[in-house]
Enzyme design. Structure first.
Site, PDB file in Angstrom:
ATOM      1  N   TYR A  89       0.860  -1.182   0.000  1.00  0.00           N
ATOM      2  CA  TYR A  89       0.000   0.000   0.000  1.00  0.00           C
ATOM      3  C   TYR A  89       0.899   1.236   0.000  1.00  0.00           C
ATOM      4  O   TYR A  89       1.757   1.404   0.881  1.00  0.00           O
ATOM      5  CB  TYR A  89      -0.900  -0.014   1.242  1.00  0.00           C
ATOM      6  CG  TYR A  89      -1.670   1.277   1.406  1.00  0.00           C
ATOM      7  CD1 TYR A  89      -2.618   1.665   0.442  1.00  0.00           C
ATOM      8  CD2 TYR A  89      -1.461   2.110   2.503  1.00  0.00           C
ATOM      9  CE1 TYR A  89      -3.319   2.848   0.583  1.00  0.00           C
ATOM     10  CE2 TYR A  89      -2.172   3.290   2.648  1.00  0.00           C
ATOM     11  CZ  TYR A  89      -3.094   3.662   1.684  1.00  0.00           C
ATOM     12  OH  TYR A  89      -3.778   4.835   1.811  1.00  0.00           O
TER      13      TYR A  89
ATOM     14  N   HIS B  31      -4.784   5.156  -2.255  1.00  0.00           N
ATOM     15  CA  HIS B  31      -6.000   5.973  -2.299  1.00  0.00           C
ATOM     16  C   HIS B  31      -5.689   7.309  -2.936  1.00  0.00           C
ATOM     17  O   HIS B  31      -4.643   7.910  -2.636  1.00  0.00           O
ATOM     18  CB  HIS B  31      -6.536   6.213  -0.885  1.00  0.00           C
ATOM     19  CG  HIS B  31      -7.025   4.953  -0.227  1.00  0.00           C
ATOM     20  ND1 HIS B  31      -6.432   4.412   0.894  1.00  0.00           N
ATOM     21  CD2 HIS B  31      -8.053   4.117  -0.547  1.00  0.00           C
ATOM     22  CE1 HIS B  31      -7.054   3.309   1.240  1.00  0.00           C
ATOM     23  NE2 HIS B  31      -8.045   3.101   0.381  1.00  0.00           N
TER      24      HIS B  31
END
Lengths: 165, 872
Positions: A77, A115
């Site tokens: 991530y 994100h």
């Protein structure tokens, strides 16, 4: 000097001795103040978190977290990726992102995701160049900025995106 | 001699020399069992115990041994060795001499003696001993060399040459063998330097050429040759040789200077006729073409060039370095700021560069784009430039701009810290230095710089904690002392002195003094080592360095600091216990009790800690040889015992003597001498200091006030009664006319005359005012007005820099408060200065960080010290 002006861009790992550099960068690059867990994750990710040096000046960073998925496989991530404003457009962000992609490749990690705020078109097109795709939209992901929604942007390595390298 | 034991004694002697002390001890005990009074064995046992750190037993045994066998050279030699190990060289020399009286040709003792004589600079004795050694063993190379060196040190270089030549005469033609070529070459170079020292320059050069093939160190050969050529005015050859040397190292400034001398273009003060100026310009242009990679060849012309040529050269010099990113660029150029006009040119140049990069992305008149960092380095330079010119506002604005551009460059924070320090905001300076430190925790330099700033801000405990991050674990704080970290001890001592903690301050200052004693001590081993290794030129240089050692700046600072502490201690002796009780008595009963309990607890704790430490020290680490390698715990870590000295002025006198001997040209030396001797009522010594002050700088405000104070004090003395007093007043009468300022004037008139000469200078006016008050206390208001009316003119043509220095204004503020005891005037002064020095924490200027003494790290308003590691 003159024509042969060679500028070197190099990457260096993040350790507790130079963690402050990452904090400094984040303090001007992002509107958010990151908490201790962010930095602990970054340190724990090892080679996946890097500082970028332009002529020996620290000007950018990529910070990742290694996540264990159900079933035991691992994914990466990207918590933050940023370059100081005056040093953008010099290929530093590309170098940082490529580093993480290549490293994932080497370690047979199948998935990198992050994100992005839905209105951040520059970022979205940047990631798309590297074979990332929007895979999900999360409503009200952010609490203190508008729009509060974000995309999940993902790159699968090995399977679908093998051709791209 | 006791025949039976001599074999045994051979055995323990061997054990001693091979450091097998325990074995030696056993052997000695075995002999002593049979012959308990055997002197030499007792002595040797003592010496062995000395090596095992059992000092008092050692002295006892050695003395006993000597008493039992006064006729033994061994006993005397051992006694000498014992003293030597305790650095009691004078005593040791005496013992060796006694030993030699018994056994005059004992080579070992003679050699030991010669080492001590070299160490103590007993030069005639050294020559004598060396001669004896040579006579006894002329086939030893070292003895020839030693004899020559001894004569050289004893100011007889020509004799030294004769000896070395006689030595060469003893050598075979094919000397030296391959493995001794270096040593022999060194000897030859040494001999040639001796010839040069004797003024036999021609001969030195001949010798150098003759022995060329035997000299291994070719660089030294060339450097010596060129220096001899120049001395002989053979400039053309010198020029050629300097160019050869430059091609070997084009960054050696000395070669450039030498070359300039050879071509007749050298001026110590940098003043040249226009003709010379052009020639120099041409010279360096051609050199620059030859040595393209040299930075010296580009930097040196900046020193002599002027006007447009300077501007262009500076442009050429500066731009590649800004592109490259060289943080030291400003300190490289800062000497240029002493030349009038050059600072203005540099300012214009750098501002043009900044402007051009901001608008076009490149240097003025060039099409290439600069990397983004160039702008940051340009602003970085400009910030330091404005700092140097005293324009702190502009400097801070520039550095902030640079930090916004690239917030990750540590040097930016260090420079901002420095600017704030110059502006007088020590708290913010320390905070910024700490920020810089946090950005690279592995960098000792930024750590040290931060420690220094913290000490300047009187944050001693914090500074200690920070410094310890880079010392070895374990002995922590003391480790800084063991590493002879003098800047730290000085800065720490000065901070303690500012805070009035005289004990700790003294401890630090005397610590530095101890380092210098150690450095003197450290030369001991080289007396034998260098003679053996033939590094004679370096050896002599080292000895000369040692002779000047105490003139070093750090020593001077430490001695001055220690003396100031002792003077302060004398003026206000530390509180005796009765006074403390008085203070206690003022407190209400319950608080008193609490305080007492606290004190008692603290004492008990300290005692216990000390005991534990001592025990650890005693138990720990007895090594195989039986030597304890743990150092004893410092019995007085905070300098409390130092404060209990009976006679602080006498202690101060010790350090004053060193200053007088080694720093006779420092004004401060004689100011301190004056202060001490006035307090001791040593009128003539004070007079001597006064004369030195007049010699060094009669125009200094301090010299002036000492002069008036002295004669004012002398005038108030009662009429002389004793012979000594009469003698003193006789001297004073004879000496007074030597002070021209006092000719035909009263002290008050001399004071006024001094004011007339320096009426625009704040510090001179302050000194005059203080003297008015001292001579005629009823003129206090007039005196204070004199200070307040001091003009503070603008000094620079650009901006708002005024004449008054922050340091001076602080001194004046303190004078108003303590000498004049006028708190209103002091307050008004403070308000006025707060305006002039907006960053000063002392004057609480409007931009300074508030001095809050909260425990949890105050956050100064300056410097954006955000705690970034806060969790959200």
């Amino acid at each position: 000097m003159g024509a042969g002006r060679a500028v070197s861009i190099s990457l260096d790992g993040v350790r507790d001795k130079n963690l402050m550099q990452l904090k400094k960068l984040n303090s001007v690059l992002f509107p958010v103040r990151y908490n201790d867990k962010y930095y602990a994750d970054a340190l724990a990710s090892g080679e996946f978190t890097k500082l970028a040096y332009y002529n020996d000046i620290c000007v950018g960073s990529i910070a990742c977290r290694i996540e264990k998925k159900e079933g035991g496989s691992i994914r990466v991530y990207i918590m933050t990726l940023g370059v100081l404003a005056p040093y953008r457009g010099l290929g530093i962000g590309t170098k940082l992102l490529n580093h993480v992609i290549e490293l994932s490749h080497k370690q047979n990690i199948g998935e990198i995701y992050l994100h992005v705020q839905t209105n951040n078109e520059d970022a979205i097109s940047f990631y798309k160049k590297f074979g990332f795709e929007i895979t999900e939209t999360i409503k009200n992901y952010y609490t203190n900025i508008t729009p509060p929604d974000c995309y999940v942007v993902t790159k699968y390595i090995g399977g679908e995106s093998q051709s791209k390298k | 001699m006791n025949e039976t034991s001599s074999l045994d004694s051979m055995f323990w002697q061997k054990s001693y020399e091979t450091k097998q002390y325990k074995k030696g001890l056993k052997a000695a005990d075995a002999i002593l069992k049979k012959f308990p009074d055997h002197g030499e064995t007792l002595s040797m046992k003592g010496l062995t115990l000395n090596c095992m750190d059992r000092k008092s037993e050692a002295y006892e045994l050695v003395r006993l041994g000597l008493k039992n066998d006064l006729k033994s050279h061994v006993c005397w030699h051992v006694y000498g060795l014992l003293y030597r190990s305790d650095r009691e060289y004078r005593e040791a020399i005496k013992c060796y001499r006694n030993a030699l009286r018994i056994d005059p040709d004992n080579i070992e003792i003679l050699r030991d003696l010669s080492l001590l004589q070299a160490q103590m600079r007993d030069l005639s004795g050294f020559v004598e001993t060396r001669q004896q050694l040579l006579t006894l063993k002329p086939n030893h190379r070292m003895n020839w060399i030693g004899f020559a060196v001894s004569h050289h040190l004893n100011s007889n270089a020509s004799k030294a040459v004769d000896i070395l030549e006689a030595y060469e005469g003893t050598l075979e033609d094919d000397y030296p063998p391959d493995n001794e070529r270096c040593e022999h070459g060194e000897m030859l170079l040494y001999k040639i330097s001796l010839l040069e020292e004797c003024g036999l320059v021609e001969k030195a050069l001949q010798e150098l050429h003759k022995k060329e093939f035997k000299i291994v160190d070719k660089l030294s050969y060339k450097e010596e040759e060129v220096s001899l050529l120049v001395k002989l005015n053979r400039f053309e050859e010198g020029e050629k040789l300097y160019k050869v040397l430059l091609s070997m190292n084009p960054d050696n400034y000395k070669y450039y200077e030498g070359l300039q001398k050879c071509v007749g273009l050298h001026s110590k003060i940098g003043q040249y006729s226009s003709d010379e100026y052009d020639q120099l310009d041409t010279l360096y242009k051609s050199l620059a073409q030859q040595f393209t990679w040299s930075s010296a060849v580009k930097r040196i012309p900046l020193d002599f060039l002027e006007g447009v040529k300077f501007r262009d050269a500076a442009d050429n010099y500066v731009t590649p370095l800004l592109t490259k990113g060289v943080p030291s660029l400003f300190s490289d150029l800062s000497p240029l700021y002493d030349h009038p006009g050059k600072a203005d040119i540099l300012e214009k140049l750098l501002l043009d560069i900044e402007e051009s990069i901001k608008t076009t992305g490149g240097y003025p008149g060039r099409s290439e784009k600069e990397p983004p960092s160039t702008l940051m380095w340009t602003m970085f330079y400009l910030a330091q430039h404005y700092d140097r010119r005293g324009l702190y506002d502009t400097a801070l604005a520039k550095i902030d701009e640079a930090m916004q551009h690239t917030p990750t460059v540590i040097d930016l924070y260090s420079v901002k810290s420095k600017i704030l320090k110059h502006g007088g905001d020590f708290t913010a300076a320390a905070a910024l230095a700490d920020e810089a430190r946090c950005m690279d925790l592995a960098d000792r330099y930024v750590n040290s710089q931060c420690v220094k700033r913290m000490l300047q801000a009187d944050q001693v405990p914090l500074a200690e904690k920070t410094a310890v991050l880079f010392t070895k674990d374990g002995d922590q704080h003391n480790n800084l002392h063991d590493m002879q970290c003098m800047w730290y001890e000085l800065a720490s001592g000065e901070s303690y002195l500012r805070q009035g903690d005289l004990g700790r301050a003294l401890k630090k200052f005397l610590g530095v003094e101890k380092h210098y004693a150690d450095i003197t001590e450290d030369q001991f081993d080289f007396h034998s080592y260098c003679l053996r290794k033939m590094t004679l030129r370096a050896y002599i240089e080292m000895l000369r360095f040692q002779d000047r050692l105490h003139a070093h700046n750090y020593f001077r600072k430490a001695a001055v600091g220690a003396i100031r502490c002792y003077i302060k201690l004398y003026d206000s002796p530390s509180k005796s216990s009765t006074e403390e009780d008085d203070e206690l008595a003022k407190l209400p009963a319950n608080q008193k009790k609490k305080l007492r309990q606290k004190q008692r607890k603290a004492e008990a704790r300290a005692k216990k800690e000390a005991e534990v430490k001592n025990e650890e020290a005693n138990a720990g680490g007895v090594s195989k040889s039986g030597k304890r390698n743990v150092k004893p715990v410092d019995p007085d870590p905070h300098g409390e015992k130092l404060l209990q000295t009976e006679d602080p002025l006498m202690e101060a006198g010790k350090y004053l003597k060193l200053l007088q001997k080694h720093s006779p040209d420092s004004l401060e030396t004689h100011l301190l001498s004056f202060e001490i001797n006035m307090r001791k009522q040593k009128i003539l010594l004070a007079l001597q200091a006064l004369k030195q002050l007049q010699r060094l700088n009669a125009a200094s405000p301090d010299s002036h006030s000492c002069l008036l104070r002295f004669f004012h004090k002398v005038a108030s003395r009662p009429a002389p009664v004793t012979d000594a007093e009469k003698l003193i007043s006789g001297v004073l009468e004879a000496e007074r006319p030597t002070f021209s300022q006092l000719h035909g004037k009263s002290l008050m008139e001399a004071n006024t005359a001094f004011l007339e000469q320096h009426k625009d200078s704040l510090m001179h006016r302050a000194a005059v005012a203080e003297m008015i008050y001292c001579l005629e206390p009823n003129k206090k208001t007039e005196a204070i007005k004199l200070i307040q009316d001091s003009p503070n003119n603008l000094v620079s043509n650009n901006g708002s820099v005024r004449e008054w220095k922050l340091k001076d204004c602080i001194t004046v503020h303190k004078t108003l408060g303590t000498v004049f005891n006028d708190h209103d005037a002091a307050f008004r002064w403070k308000v006025q200065c707060a305006d002039y020095f907006p960053y000063s924490t002392y004057f609480e200027g409007r931009h300074c960080s508030k001095q809050s003494h909260t425990e949890n790290g105050s956050i100064p308003s300056n410097g954006k010290v955000e705690k970034l590691d806060l969790a959200i």
